[in-house]
Design a protein around this motif. Sequence first.
Motif, short mmCIF file in Angstrom:
data_model
loop_
_atom_site.label_atom_id
_atom_site.label_comp_id
_atom_site.label_asym_id
_atom_site.label_seq_id
_atom_site.Cartn_x
_atom_site.Cartn_y
_atom_site.Cartn_z
N LEU A 148 0.84 -1.15 -0.17
CA LEU A 148 -0.06 -0.04 -0.21
C LEU A 148 0.73 1.31 -0.12
O LEU A 148 1.92 1.36 0.60
N VAL A 149 0.27 2.50 -0.70
CA VAL A 149 1.05 3.53 -0.64
C VAL A 149 -0.07 4.84 -0.45
O VAL A 149 -1.23 4.27 -0.74
N ARG A 150 0.22 5.81 -0.30
CA ARG A 150 -0.65 6.85 -0.38
C ARG A 150 -0.88 7.34 -1.75
O ARG A 150 -0.07 7.35 -2.63
N LYS A 151 -2.13 7.62 -2.29
CA LYS A 151 -2.51 7.92 -3.48
C LYS A 151 -1.94 8.97 -4.04
O LYS A 151 -1.54 9.30 -5.25
N VAL A 211 1.07 4.45 6.67
CA VAL A 211 0.97 5.09 5.41
C VAL A 211 0.01 6.29 5.55
O VAL A 211 0.41 7.37 4.89
N TYR A 212 -1.10 6.15 6.11
CA TYR A 212 -2.21 7.06 6.05
C TYR A 212 -1.55 8.30 6.53
O TYR A 212 -1.88 9.39 6.16
N ASN A 213 -0.96 8.07 7.90
CA ASN A 213 -0.41 9.41 8.50
C ASN A 213 0.98 9.90 8.16
O ASN A 213 1.67 10.73 8.54
N LYS A 214 1.40 9.52 6.95
CA LYS A 214 2.62 9.83 6.15
C LYS A 214 3.93 9.37 6.83
O LYS A 214 5.00 10.00 6.86
N ASN A 215 3.82 8.37 7.85
CA ASN A 215 4.99 7.94 8.95
C ASN A 215 5.94 7.17 7.77
O ASN A 215 6.87 6.92 8.22
N THR A 216 5.31 6.37 7.13
CA THR A 216 6.00 5.81 6.01
C THR A 216 5.62 5.77 4.55
O THR A 216 4.58 6.26 4.28
N VAL A 221 0.91 -5.52 3.85
CA VAL A 221 -0.28 -5.85 4.65
C VAL A 221 -0.75 -7.07 3.89
O VAL A 221 -0.81 -7.36 2.64
N PHE A 222 -1.76 -7.77 4.51
CA PHE A 222 -2.92 -8.78 3.92
C PHE A 222 -3.66 -7.88 3.18
O PHE A 222 -4.28 -6.87 3.56
N GLN A 223 -4.12 -8.32 2.03
CA GLN A 223 -5.46 -7.71 1.34
C GLN A 223 -6.93 -7.52 2.15
O GLN A 223 -7.19 -8.60 2.82
N GLY A 224 -7.21 -6.38 2.41
CA GLY A 224 -8.41 -6.31 3.41
C GLY A 224 -7.88 -5.51 4.62
O GLY A 224 -8.88 -5.13 5.22
N ALA A 225 -6.68 -5.22 4.61
CA ALA A 225 -6.36 -4.73 5.90
C ALA A 225 -6.86 -3.27 6.16
O ALA A 225 -7.08 -2.77 7.39
N ARG A 226 -7.17 -2.73 4.91
CA ARG A 226 -7.70 -1.16 5.33
C ARG A 226 -8.94 -1.28 6.12
O ARG A 226 -9.45 -0.13 6.63
N ASN A 227 -9.65 -2.30 5.73
CA ASN A 227 -11.01 -2.62 6.55
C ASN A 227 -10.85 -2.27 7.98
O ASN A 227 -12.11 -2.01 8.75
N LEU A 228 -9.61 -2.69 8.58
CA LEU A 228 -9.54 -2.55 9.86
C LEU A 228 -9.60 -1.39 10.47
O LEU A 228 -9.78 -1.21 11.75
N VAL A 229 -9.41 -0.25 9.62
CA VAL A 229 -9.22 1.08 10.28
C VAL A 229 -10.31 2.14 9.56
O VAL A 229 -10.38 3.24 9.94
N LYS A 230 -11.31 1.24 8.78
CA LYS A 230 -12.10 2.08 8.08
C LYS A 230 -13.01 2.73 8.95
O LYS A 230 -13.57 3.93 8.42
N LYS A 231 -13.41 2.29 9.92
CA LYS A 231 -14.56 2.86 11.08
C LYS A 231 -13.99 4.11 11.49
O LYS A 231 -14.80 5.09 11.60
N ASP A 232 -12.81 4.13 11.73
CA ASP A 232 -12.13 5.42 12.28
C ASP A 232 -11.77 6.47 11.20
O ASP A 232 -11.75 7.77 11.40
N ASP A 233 -11.30 5.85 9.90
CA ASP A 233 -10.73 6.92 8.90
C ASP A 233 -11.42 6.50 7.93
O ASP A 233 -11.05 5.49 6.86
N LYS A 234 -12.43 7.25 7.58
CA LYS A 234 -13.65 6.86 6.48
C LYS A 234 -12.86 7.07 5.12
O LYS A 234 -13.51 6.45 4.11
N ASP A 235 -12.03 7.79 5.11
CA ASP A 235 -11.36 8.20 3.63
C ASP A 235 -10.15 7.33 3.49
O ASP A 235 -9.58 7.47 2.38
N ILE A 236 -10.12 6.16 4.29
CA ILE A 236 -8.76 5.31 4.07
C ILE A 236 -8.82 4.70 2.51
O ILE A 236 -7.67 4.63 1.92
N MET A 237 -9.90 4.43 2.03
CA MET A 237 -9.60 3.57 0.72
C MET A 237 -9.53 4.51 -0.39
O MET A 237 -8.82 4.06 -1.40
N SER A 238 -9.74 5.67 -0.20
CA SER A 238 -9.39 6.73 -1.35
C SER A 238 -8.15 7.30 -1.06
O SER A 238 -7.17 7.75 -2.14
#
Length: 317
Positions: A148-151, A211-216, A221-238
Amino acid sequence: MYLKGKGKLLLIAAALLLLPAGLAACGKASSSTSSSSKQGYTPKQLTVEFVPSSNAGTIEAKAKPLEGLLKKQLGIPVKVSVSTDYNTIVEAMGSKKVDVGFLPPDAYVLAHKQYGDKVLLQAERFGVKEPNDQATKQLVNYYRAQILVRKDSGIKTLKDLKGKKIAVQDTTSTAGWIYPAVEMLKHGVNINKDNIQTVTVKGHDQGVLSVYNKNTDAAFVFQGARNLVKKDDKDIMSQVVPIYTTAKIPNDTITVRGDMSAKWQKKIAEAFKTIAKTKKGHAIISSVYSHEGYVDAKDSTFNIIRDYDKQIQKLDK
């Protein structure tokens, strides 16, 4: 003298008559002891340990109710805990401190090689499809890893990762290290030699967030790991997107220590399969690792992992 001599003869004769019976008894005792040793380890209390694929405290809280369900199935006390990392659980099982481990595939291969630990079950999950890690209705016994990377990072290909900072899991993590690192190597990028800085994080959710917080710049990750944080960070997929998805990886295992008796191997396997089919049990395993159920496993399924383990040795050559 004659009577004494006759007495001696009588004693010798009696002893000879008793000898076969004594030998037979010894043979039975020896056979019984051997049979007992062949039966293997019988737990009086079952210790079950999970690996921290996400926040360890969260996993332990979700998994704890398994204690009562397993106790009901097995008839003995059960203790559930979460290890500090992948390597710790392998060593704990090797030193007989843990009876049952929820091991990802590479950790299982290591535990089997070093300690003869035995795989009982393999997890089934709903398949995941891109672009937004939507679950399918098909149950599968495999998963995939992603990088994963930031868009907005400008990183489009694996070669763009040279000189970047990547969040990874322990080196025994199949999705968090081995598969992505090997795939990068196949594309001409050596994570150990191309000026890449790796940062080990505890849990795939932490990889996503780094990655989301730009620390790396990227995360394994395993495919689907973004779902683990989607509840708190709703724009994670984009905001956080995959640039690479690996080949299939055999699903997680339920593995027991190598000396576990065949009888208890069967009991433990049946207990987990039964629990997974109950409403309460299914809710627990689904919330912990997104497991939907368990099927019988065989060691040969994990030969592909052994192949990747060989390939990753090339990183240091």
